[in-house]
Design a protein around this motif. Structure first.
Motif, PDB file in Angstrom:
ATOM      1  N   CYS A   1       6.950  -1.855   0.113  1.00  0.00           N
ATOM      2  CA  CYS A   1       6.124  -1.753   1.324  1.00  0.00           C
ATOM      3  C   CYS A   1       6.944  -1.877   2.602  1.00  0.00           C
ATOM      4  O   CYS A   1       6.437  -2.302   3.642  1.00  0.00           O
ATOM      5  CB  CYS A   1       5.016  -2.808   1.294  1.00  0.00           C
TER       6      CYS A   1
ATOM      7  N   ASP B   1       5.629  -0.704   5.861  1.00  0.00           N
ATOM      8  CA  ASP B   1       4.618  -1.546   6.515  1.00  0.00           C
ATOM      9  C   ASP B   1       5.232  -2.718   7.266  1.00  0.00           C
ATOM     10  O   ASP B   1       4.742  -3.099   8.320  1.00  0.00           O
ATOM     11  CB  ASP B   1       3.616  -2.073   5.480  1.00  0.00           C
TER      12      ASP B   1
ATOM     13  N   TRP C   1       2.711 -12.221   5.146  1.00  0.00           N
ATOM     14  CA  TRP C   1       2.205 -11.475   3.994  1.00  0.00           C
ATOM     15  C   TRP C   1       2.580 -12.182   2.690  1.00  0.00           C
ATOM     16  O   TRP C   1       1.810 -12.199   1.731  1.00  0.00           O
ATOM     17  CB  TRP C   1       2.791 -10.074   4.030  1.00  0.00           C
TER      18      TRP C   1
ATOM     19  N   THR D   1      -8.862  -2.356   1.722  1.00  0.00           N
ATOM     20  CA  THR D   1      -8.050  -2.231   2.920  1.00  0.00           C
ATOM     21  C   THR D   1      -6.657  -1.845   2.474  1.00  0.00           C
ATOM     22  O   THR D   1      -6.010  -2.590   1.738  1.00  0.00           O
ATOM     23  CB  THR D   1      -8.026  -3.553   3.713  1.00  0.00           C
ATOM     24  N   SER D   2      -6.209  -0.678   2.904  1.00  0.00           N
ATOM     25  CA  SER D   2      -4.930  -0.144   2.459  1.00  0.00           C
ATOM     26  C   SER D   2      -3.820  -0.416   3.461  1.00  0.00           C
ATOM     27  O   SER D   2      -4.045  -0.486   4.666  1.00  0.00           O
ATOM     28  CB  SER D   2      -5.045   1.372   2.264  1.00  0.00           C
ATOM     29  N   THR D   3      -2.631  -0.507   2.924  1.00  0.00           N
ATOM     30  CA  THR D   3      -1.433  -0.482   3.758  1.00  0.00           C
ATOM     31  C   THR D   3      -1.114   0.985   4.057  1.00  0.00           C
ATOM     32  O   THR D   3      -1.662   1.901   3.426  1.00  0.00           O
ATOM     33  CB  THR D   3      -0.247  -1.097   3.009  1.00  0.00           C
TER      34      THR D   3
ATOM     35  N   ARG E   1      -1.855   4.241   1.414  1.00  0.00           N
ATOM     36  CA  ARG E   1      -2.994   5.047   1.884  1.00  0.00           C
ATOM     37  C   ARG E   1      -3.078   6.407   1.196  1.00  0.00           C
ATOM     38  O   ARG E   1      -4.155   6.817   0.767  1.00  0.00           O
ATOM     39  CB  ARG E   1      -2.936   5.203   3.397  1.00  0.00           C
TER      40      ARG E   1
ATOM     41  N   ARG F   1      -3.368  -6.199  12.187  1.00  0.00           N
ATOM     42  CA  ARG F   1      -3.409  -7.615  11.824  1.00  0.00           C
ATOM     43  C   ARG F   1      -2.634  -8.444  12.837  1.00  0.00           C
ATOM     44  O   ARG F   1      -1.796  -7.915  13.560  1.00  0.00           O
ATOM     45  CB  ARG F   1      -2.837  -7.815  10.429  1.00  0.00           C
TER      46      ARG F   1
ATOM     47  N   THR G   1      -3.456  -1.824   9.098  1.00  0.00           N
ATOM     48  CA  THR G   1      -4.134  -1.618   7.812  1.00  0.00           C
ATOM     49  C   THR G   1      -5.276  -0.625   7.996  1.00  0.00           C
ATOM     50  O   THR G   1      -5.734  -0.383   9.110  1.00  0.00           O
ATOM     51  CB  THR G   1      -4.668  -2.936   7.230  1.00  0.00           C
TER      52      THR G   1
END
Length: 154
Positions: free
Chosen positions: A26, A29, A40, A118-120, A124, A141, A147
């Motif tokens: 990730c 992100d 996180w 809820t996607s990153t 997605r 966030r 997100t």
């Protein structure tokens, strides 16, 4: 691949999968920014995982390949998908797709007709390929990570 319910005894290995997935897969992100990454990861501990797995009204499922946890998902009947992570060692092996199918079936068995998540940014496109659509505006966030609310009719 075997998919089964997670047990409290799996907590340490699940925690490792979560932490590796976030840090290694990730990056788009969190960009290795501690202000995004640390919040996180902070609750991804074996103690928390044991408590989460034991909660009523939700289910945690794991995929096991070659005696290793390859992925983990969780869903709540009222909140939708809580998490979906795959081990970097098993990325692109169909793990998340198989686990999501199990979660969607679990929701259908409980009379749910919509699955929310809820996607990153990283995930997605994966969710779009499974039929998930945007469910509102992207949410920034507090940590600075964007997100994306999504849903799918079951």
């Amino acid at each position: 691949m075997e998919i089964r319910a997670a047990k409290q005894d799996d907590a340490a290995e699940i925690c490792l999968v979560l932490r590796r997935s976030i840090t290694e897969l990730c990056v788009a992100d969190h960009n290795n920014d501690p202000q995004i990454l640390d919040p996180w990861l902070v609750n991804k501990t074996p103690e928390n995982l044991r408590a989460w797995v034991a909660r009523a009204g939700q289910t945690y499922r794991i995929a096991v390949i070659d005696d290793q946890i390859a992925g983990v998902v969780a869903v709540s009947a009222t909140e939708g998908v809580l998490l979906n992570y795959v081990s970097p060692d098993f990325q692109y092996c169909g793990v998340s797709k198989a686990l999501m199918a199990v979660l969607e079936d679990w929701l259908k068995e409980r009379g749910q007709v919509v699955c929310h998540l809820t996607s990153t940014a990283t995930a997605r496109q994966f969710y779009k390929t499974l039929g998930y659509l945007p469910d509102g505006e992207p949410v920034m966030r507090r940590s600075g990570m964007l997100t994306f609310p999504m849903k799918k009719l079951l």
